[in-house]
Design a protein around this motif. Structure first.
Motif, PDB file in Angstrom:
ATOM      1  N   CYS A   1      82.860 -73.262 -62.901  1.00  0.00           N
ATOM      2  CA  CYS A   1      82.416 -74.438 -62.148  1.00  0.00           C
ATOM      3  C   CYS A   1      81.808 -75.473 -63.095  1.00  0.00           C
ATOM      4  CB  CYS A   1      81.369 -74.034 -61.109  1.00  0.00           C
ATOM      5  SG  CYS A   1      82.022 -72.942 -59.827  1.00  0.00           S
ATOM      6  N   SER A   2      81.779 -76.723 -62.650  1.00  0.00           N
ATOM      7  CA  SER A   2      81.124 -77.772 -63.433  1.00  0.00           C
ATOM      8  C   SER A   2      80.034 -78.403 -62.576  1.00  0.00           C
ATOM      9  CB  SER A   2      82.131 -78.821 -63.898  1.00  0.00           C
ATOM     10  OG  SER A   2      82.669 -79.519 -62.798  1.00  0.00           O
ATOM     11  N   PHE A   3      78.920 -78.700 -63.229  1.00  0.00           N
ATOM     12  CA  PHE A   3      77.751 -79.277 -62.573  1.00  0.00           C
ATOM     13  C   PHE A   3      77.390 -80.555 -63.319  1.00  0.00           C
ATOM     14  CE2 PHE A   3      77.780 -74.725 -62.068  1.00  0.00           C
ATOM     15  CZ  PHE A   3      77.500 -74.543 -60.729  1.00  0.00           C
ATOM     16  N   THR A   4      77.591 -81.699 -62.653  1.00  0.00           N
ATOM     17  CA  THR A   4      77.321 -82.990 -63.274  1.00  0.00           C
ATOM     18  C   THR A   4      76.206 -83.690 -62.503  1.00  0.00           C
ATOM     19  OG1 THR A   4      79.646 -83.147 -63.937  1.00  0.00           O
ATOM     20  CG2 THR A   4      78.348 -85.175 -63.997  1.00  0.00           C
ATOM     21  N   ASN A   5      75.112 -83.991 -63.208  1.00  0.00           N
ATOM     22  CA  ASN A   5      73.960 -84.671 -62.602  1.00  0.00           C
ATOM     23  C   ASN A   5      73.456 -83.963 -61.348  1.00  0.00           C
ATOM     24  OD1 ASN A   5      74.042 -86.684 -64.602  1.00  0.00           O
ATOM     25  ND2 ASN A   5      75.614 -87.762 -63.469  1.00  0.00           N
ATOM     26  N   CYS A   6      73.400 -82.651 -61.403  1.00  0.00           N
ATOM     27  CA  CYS A   6      72.944 -81.852 -60.270  1.00  0.00           C
ATOM     28  C   CYS A   6      71.524 -81.362 -60.498  1.00  0.00           C
ATOM     29  CB  CYS A   6      73.850 -80.637 -60.081  1.00  0.00           C
ATOM     30  SG  CYS A   6      75.518 -81.060 -59.547  1.00  0.00           S
ATOM     31  N   THR A   7      70.868 -81.009 -59.413  1.00  0.00           N
ATOM     32  CA  THR A   7      69.602 -80.288 -59.483  1.00  0.00           C
ATOM     33  C   THR A   7      69.908 -78.873 -59.029  1.00  0.00           C
ATOM     34  OG1 THR A   7      68.305 -82.265 -59.014  1.00  0.00           O
ATOM     35  CG2 THR A   7      67.233 -80.135 -58.654  1.00  0.00           C
ATOM     36  N   ILE A   8      69.685 -77.927 -59.926  1.00  0.00           N
ATOM     37  CA  ILE A   8      70.010 -76.532 -59.646  1.00  0.00           C
ATOM     38  C   ILE A   8      68.710 -75.801 -59.348  1.00  0.00           C
ATOM     39  CG2 ILE A   8      70.993 -74.432 -60.611  1.00  0.00           C
ATOM     40  CD1 ILE A   8      72.779 -76.431 -62.301  1.00  0.00           C
ATOM     41  N   HIS A   9      68.624 -75.267 -58.133  1.00  0.00           N
ATOM     42  CA  HIS A   9      67.425 -74.579 -57.663  1.00  0.00           C
ATOM     43  C   HIS A   9      67.593 -73.077 -57.868  1.00  0.00           C
ATOM     44  CE1 HIS A   9      65.887 -78.196 -55.567  1.00  0.00           C
ATOM     45  NE2 HIS A   9      67.181 -78.469 -55.466  1.00  0.00           N
ATOM     46  N   ILE A  10      66.573 -72.467 -58.470  1.00  0.00           N
ATOM     47  CA  ILE A  10      66.608 -71.023 -58.704  1.00  0.00           C
ATOM     48  C   ILE A  10      65.289 -70.439 -58.211  1.00  0.00           C
ATOM     49  CG2 ILE A  10      66.718 -69.208 -60.447  1.00  0.00           C
ATOM     50  CD1 ILE A  10      68.355 -71.176 -62.175  1.00  0.00           C
TER      51      ILE A  10
ATOM     52  N   THR B   1      80.100 -75.416 -66.875  1.00  0.00           N
ATOM     53  CA  THR B   1      79.575 -76.498 -67.703  1.00  0.00           C
ATOM     54  C   THR B   1      78.479 -77.229 -66.935  1.00  0.00           C
ATOM     55  OG1 THR B   1      81.272 -78.042 -66.916  1.00  0.00           O
ATOM     56  CG2 THR B   1      81.758 -76.819 -68.942  1.00  0.00           C
ATOM     57  N   PHE B   2      77.487 -77.735 -67.691  1.00  0.00           N
ATOM     58  CA  PHE B   2      76.342 -78.428 -67.117  1.00  0.00           C
ATOM     59  C   PHE B   2      76.150 -79.733 -67.875  1.00  0.00           C
ATOM     60  CE2 PHE B   2      75.847 -73.902 -66.609  1.00  0.00           C
ATOM     61  CZ  PHE B   2      75.391 -73.758 -65.325  1.00  0.00           C
ATOM     62  N   MET B   3      76.369 -80.856 -67.196  1.00  0.00           N
ATOM     63  CA  MET B   3      76.219 -82.170 -67.827  1.00  0.00           C
ATOM     64  C   MET B   3      75.169 -82.965 -67.039  1.00  0.00           C
ATOM     65  SD  MET B   3      78.354 -82.118 -70.332  1.00  0.00           S
ATOM     66  CE  MET B   3      78.426 -83.825 -70.774  1.00  0.00           C
ATOM     67  N   GLY B   4      74.075 -83.313 -67.690  1.00  0.00           N
ATOM     68  CA  GLY B   4      73.055 -84.133 -67.048  1.00  0.00           C
ATOM     69  C   GLY B   4      72.347 -83.459 -65.890  1.00  0.00           C
TER      70      GLY B   4
ATOM     71  N   ILE C   1      67.545 -73.711 -75.078  1.00  0.00           N
ATOM     72  CA  ILE C   1      67.346 -73.938 -76.509  1.00  0.00           C
ATOM     73  C   ILE C   1      66.333 -75.056 -76.735  1.00  0.00           C
ATOM     74  CG2 ILE C   1      68.471 -74.664 -78.642  1.00  0.00           C
ATOM     75  CD1 ILE C   1      71.014 -73.322 -77.553  1.00  0.00           C
ATOM     76  N   THR C   2      66.420 -76.125 -75.952  1.00  0.00           N
ATOM     77  CA  THR C   2      65.520 -77.263 -76.152  1.00  0.00           C
ATOM     78  C   THR C   2      64.389 -77.294 -75.145  1.00  0.00           C
ATOM     79  OG1 THR C   2      66.825 -78.678 -74.701  1.00  0.00           O
ATOM     80  CG2 THR C   2      67.413 -78.668 -77.053  1.00  0.00           C
ATOM     81  N   GLY C   3      64.550 -76.594 -74.030  1.00  0.00           N
ATOM     82  CA  GLY C   3      63.529 -76.626 -72.983  1.00  0.00           C
ATOM     83  C   GLY C   3      63.597 -77.868 -72.129  1.00  0.00           C
ATOM     84  N   LYS C   4      64.570 -78.727 -72.348  1.00  0.00           N
ATOM     85  CA  LYS C   4      64.698 -79.957 -71.565  1.00  0.00           C
ATOM     86  C   LYS C   4      65.265 -79.648 -70.189  1.00  0.00           C
ATOM     87  CE  LYS C   4      65.528 -82.939 -75.532  1.00  0.00           C
ATOM     88  NZ  LYS C   4      66.478 -83.812 -76.183  1.00  0.00           N
ATOM     89  N   ASN C   5      64.921 -80.488 -69.241  1.00  0.00           N
ATOM     90  CA  ASN C   5      65.473 -80.457 -67.892  1.00  0.00           C
ATOM     91  C   ASN C   5      65.139 -79.194 -67.119  1.00  0.00           C
ATOM     92  OD1 ASN C   5      66.665 -82.974 -68.229  1.00  0.00           O
ATOM     93  ND2 ASN C   5      68.433 -82.074 -69.223  1.00  0.00           N
ATOM     94  N   ILE C   6      64.075 -78.502 -67.459  1.00  0.00           N
ATOM     95  CA  ILE C   6      63.618 -77.368 -66.667  1.00  0.00           C
ATOM     96  C   ILE C   6      62.289 -77.783 -66.046  1.00  0.00           C
ATOM     97  CG2 ILE C   6      62.852 -74.975 -66.680  1.00  0.00           C
ATOM     98  CD1 ILE C   6      64.655 -74.539 -69.101  1.00  0.00           C
TER      99      ILE C   6
END
Length: 78
Positions: free
Chosen positions: A24-33, A44-47, A70-75
């Motif tokens: 699956c591809s996820f573009t500009n999504c908010t993924i809730h866990i 793939t995860f873009m933006g 790896i970078t901790g960004k977007n979490i």
């Protein structure tokens, strides 16, 4: 567990719990866990950003499951 294959998500809120995403591809999504009951393979995860429930944040190893670990960004905490 529900299997979801080759689906494209754009600008959506996606709730990972209880699903296994394949190709699956996820573009500009908010993924809730909110649990560790999910899996993904060849996605793939873009933006996109990840929102983790506070109870999941207590589990240190969850970060290694996320592509941006790896970078901790977007979490962000939910």
């Amino acid at each position: 567990m529900e299997y979801i294959q080759n689906k494209q998500y754009k600008n959506e809120d996606v709730y990972f719990d209880g699903s296994h995403y394949i190709g699956c591809s996820f573009t500009n999504c908010t993924i809730h866990i909110s649990s560790l009951r999910f899996n993904y393979d060849r996605c793939t995860f873009m933006g996109s950003k990840f929102k983790l429930s506070p109870k999941v944040l207590l589990l240190q190893n969850v970060y290694s499951l996320l592509p941006s670990s790896i970078t901790g960004k977007n979490i962000v905490q939910a």
